[in-house]
Write a protein that holds these residues in place. Structure first.
Motif, PDB file in Angstrom:
ATOM      1  N   ILE A  71       0.834  -1.201   0.000  1.00 57.10           N
ATOM      2  CA  ILE A  71       0.000   0.000   0.000  1.00 57.10           C
ATOM      3  C   ILE A  71       0.868   1.249   0.000  1.00 57.10           C
ATOM      4  CG2 ILE A  71      -1.727   1.316   1.309  1.00 57.10           C
ATOM      5  CD1 ILE A  71      -2.818  -1.363   2.280  1.00 57.10           C
ATOM      6  N   LEU A  72       0.578   2.105  -0.963  1.00 62.03           N
ATOM      7  CA  LEU A  72       1.261   3.382  -1.045  1.00 62.03           C
ATOM      8  C   LEU A  72       0.306   4.418  -0.485  1.00 62.03           C
ATOM      9  CD1 LEU A  72       3.947   4.231  -2.275  1.00 62.03           C
ATOM     10  CD2 LEU A  72       2.771   4.547  -4.464  1.00 62.03           C
ATOM     11  N   LEU A  73       0.763   5.142   0.540  1.00 60.17           N
ATOM     12  CA  LEU A  73      -0.096   6.171   1.116  1.00 60.17           C
ATOM     13  C   LEU A  73       0.466   7.540   0.757  1.00 60.17           C
ATOM     14  CD1 LEU A  73      -2.325   7.246   3.036  1.00 60.17           C
ATOM     15  CD2 LEU A  73      -0.715   6.932   4.932  1.00 60.17           C
TER      16      LEU A  73
ATOM     17  N   LYS B 134      -0.277   2.069 -11.785  1.00 59.33           N
ATOM     18  CA  LYS B 134      -1.216   1.283 -12.597  1.00 59.33           C
ATOM     19  C   LYS B 134      -2.283   0.639 -11.719  1.00 59.33           C
ATOM     20  CE  LYS B 134       1.519   0.082 -16.587  1.00 59.33           C
ATOM     21  NZ  LYS B 134       2.730  -0.684 -16.854  1.00 59.33           N
ATOM     22  N   CYS B 135      -2.100   0.760 -10.394  1.00 55.63           N
ATOM     23  CA  CYS B 135      -3.005   0.085  -9.460  1.00 55.63           C
ATOM     24  C   CYS B 135      -4.235   0.955  -9.199  1.00 55.63           C
ATOM     25  CB  CYS B 135      -2.255  -0.155  -8.155  1.00 55.63           C
ATOM     26  SG  CYS B 135      -1.665   1.374  -7.421  1.00 55.63           S
ATOM     27  N   PRO B 136      -5.257   0.404  -8.504  1.00 54.32           N
ATOM     28  CA  PRO B 136      -6.398   1.233  -8.110  1.00 54.32           C
ATOM     29  C   PRO B 136      -5.950   2.400  -7.227  1.00 54.32           C
ATOM     30  CG  PRO B 136      -6.861  -1.089  -7.705  1.00 54.32           C
ATOM     31  CD  PRO B 136      -5.418  -0.998  -8.096  1.00 54.32           C
TER      32      PRO B 136
ATOM     33  N   LEU C 107      -2.177  -0.909  -4.223  1.00 53.54           N
ATOM     34  CA  LEU C 107      -3.152   0.181  -4.222  1.00 53.54           C
ATOM     35  C   LEU C 107      -2.510   1.456  -3.698  1.00 53.54           C
ATOM     36  CD1 LEU C 107      -4.693   0.998  -1.224  1.00 53.54           C
ATOM     37  CD2 LEU C 107      -5.374  -1.373  -1.497  1.00 53.54           C
ATOM     38  N   PHE C 108      -3.021   2.581  -4.213  1.00 55.09           N
ATOM     39  CA  PHE C 108      -2.484   3.891  -3.852  1.00 55.09           C
ATOM     40  C   PHE C 108      -3.629   4.664  -3.203  1.00 55.09           C
ATOM     41  CE2 PHE C 108      -0.129   7.805  -5.937  1.00 55.09           C
ATOM     42  CZ  PHE C 108       0.251   8.231  -4.674  1.00 55.09           C
ATOM     43  N   LEU C 109      -3.415   5.089  -1.962  1.00 57.42           N
ATOM     44  CA  LEU C 109      -4.428   5.867  -1.259  1.00 57.42           C
ATOM     45  C   LEU C 109      -3.890   7.270  -1.027  1.00 57.42           C
ATOM     46  CD1 LEU C 109      -6.917   6.393   0.631  1.00 57.42           C
ATOM     47  CD2 LEU C 109      -5.561   5.358   2.470  1.00 57.42           C
TER      48      LEU C 109
END
Ligand code: CTP
Length: 404
Positions: free
Chosen positions: A10-12, A119-121, A88-90
């Motif tokens: 997870i990328l925040l 490229k992720c959601p 996923l990127f938030l």
């Protein structure tokens, strides 16, 4: 309980809003759920929360500029690599400024460049004062981002940092996490499907202290249950005596002891099942009479009369409607022929063949080597793998049947 976020990258992305102080709990909750977290901050967001807090909680260095300032060789922070690393990127909090830049393709900081490479959601959780949130420009940015496929985690109403009360508060960290978890579960291939699995051995009582059993560990069935749950299915796992554990809100374990009880429980659930996988090592015979008192030793020999148990798999083959029915076969000779024979006789969609001639396959070991055969007698041979991997292979074949 196991979170669907376990093992996810997870990328925040944190931007400069007062709600940034809440990202400490957000990172903590992601880590607790078993996710790997990397944080990217816009330069201005560092006024609201320190990178030290976030790097400590995420156990990863925090990134905020294109070059790594700590490194005297001035290494580039690679936004392409980061974008590819992420599942996923938030972006939370997402300010009006950042959303507007995302909407127009501006990339004047590391966070925005990564957004363009990812490229992720992408999820975004806006946070700002109520008038900014209501402004047509903000609204436009949000609509545009949604039209790109980015997923909005709506702001909530309440007291804002300005002292005003209204819409614009960033969703609470717990709610952001459940929003993302639900969103992922909804998109999984077995979401909304019910899977029934049998696992483990059965024990057939001879008297109050003795039984006929076998060495099945239940591992294969439990791995199937975990794999089905990770694909979003609701799993009912009818299991004979075993030490295995399955810690997931999607898995309900129904413990049974005997073949008869397993038959009854399986028939209770089959009607509302989409996929049934019978991996239990069910006793084929049970004592005709179970002694009510402990049998005393008397003669030099003791003869037990055994009778057949009901074949659970075959009984399901007879009543199945749209269900996909999967059985196992453990063979020592004429393996393929025998397995195909069972597939036809029991009216199965797939049969998983274990050959006892293969080292590392079958009972009591952590690995398995299988051949999966479908109704048209197409067979696929798999190599020696862990039972968790074998479970994934089986679920993939079932997915193909589902879409056939
Ligand atoms: N099975 C079952 N109920 C039984 C016996 C077997 O549901 N009473 C299921 C197992 O869970 C497995 C498959 O049937 O999916 C295994 O069949 P197996 O025992 O190998 O074959 P049998 O049909 O019993 O034939 P045999 O033992 O003679 O090889």
């Amino acid at each position: 309980m196991m979170s669907i976020l376990r093992g996810k990258n997870i990328l925040l992305g944190i931007t400069a809003g007062i709600a940034a102080y809440k990202t400490a709990s957000l990172v903590r909750l992601f880590v607790k759920a078993g996710a790997n977290v990397k944080v990217i901050m816009t330069p201005a967001s560092k006024d609201f929360i320190t990178p030290l807090t976030l790097s400590t909680l995420s156990k990863n260095p925090v990134i905020s500029s294109f070059i790594n300032e700590d490194d005297e060789n001035a290494v580039w922070n690679n936004h392409v690599e980061l974008g590819l690393w992420a599942d996923l990127f938030l972006i939370a909090p997402a300010t009006a400024n950042t959303m507007s830049k995302m909407a127009t393709g501006t990339s004047d900081n590391m966070l925005l460049a990564t957004y363009l490479s990812a490229k992720c959601p992408v999820y975004f959780a806006p946070a700002m004062d109520l008038d900014m949130y209501k402004h047509k420009t903000t609204n436009n940015s949000i609509k545009k981002l949604e039209s790109f496929g980015n997923i909005l985690i709506p702001a909530t109403s309440g007291e804002l940092a300005s002292g005003l009360v209204g819409e614009g508060r960033m969703a609470e960290p717990e709610d952001i996490i459940s929003f993302i978890e639900n969103d992922i579960v909804k998109s999984l291939p077995l979401h909304g499907k019910s899977v029934l699995i049998t696992a483990g051995p059965t024990y057939e009582a001879i008297d109050p202290v003795r039984f006929i059993g076998n060495h099945s560990s239940g591992k294969m069935g439990f791995e199937l249950a975990k794999s089905a749950a990770s694909l979003g299915a609701k799993v009912t796992l009818v299991s004979g005596p075993t030490h295995q554990k399955a810690d997931s809100t999607l898995i309900t374990i129904i413990p049974v002891v005997s073949a008869g009880k397993m038959y009854d429980e399986v028939h209770k659930y089959f009607k509302n099942t989409d996929i049934a996988i019978l991996s239990a090592a069910v006793a084929d015979y049970k004592p005709k009479i179970t002694a009510t008192q402990k049998i005393k030793k008397k003669d030099s020999t003791l003869t037990l009369e055994l009778e057949k148990t009901k074949d659970i798999l075959a009984s399901l083959g007879q009543i199945k409607k749209n269900q996909i029915l999967v059985g196992f076969a453990l063979e020592t000779n004429n393996e393929l022929e025998n397995a195909i024979g069972k597939l036809k006789k029991k009216n199965l969609d797939l049969i998983v063949l274990n050959s006892l001639n293969d080292d590392g396959a079958g009972f009591g070991v952590a690995t398995n080597k299988v051949t999966i055969i479908d109704k048209n007698e197409n067979s696929i041979n798999y190599g020696l793998k862990s039972k968790a991997e074998v479970a994934q292979d089986i679920m993939q074949e079932i997915l193909k049947q589902l879409h056939a």
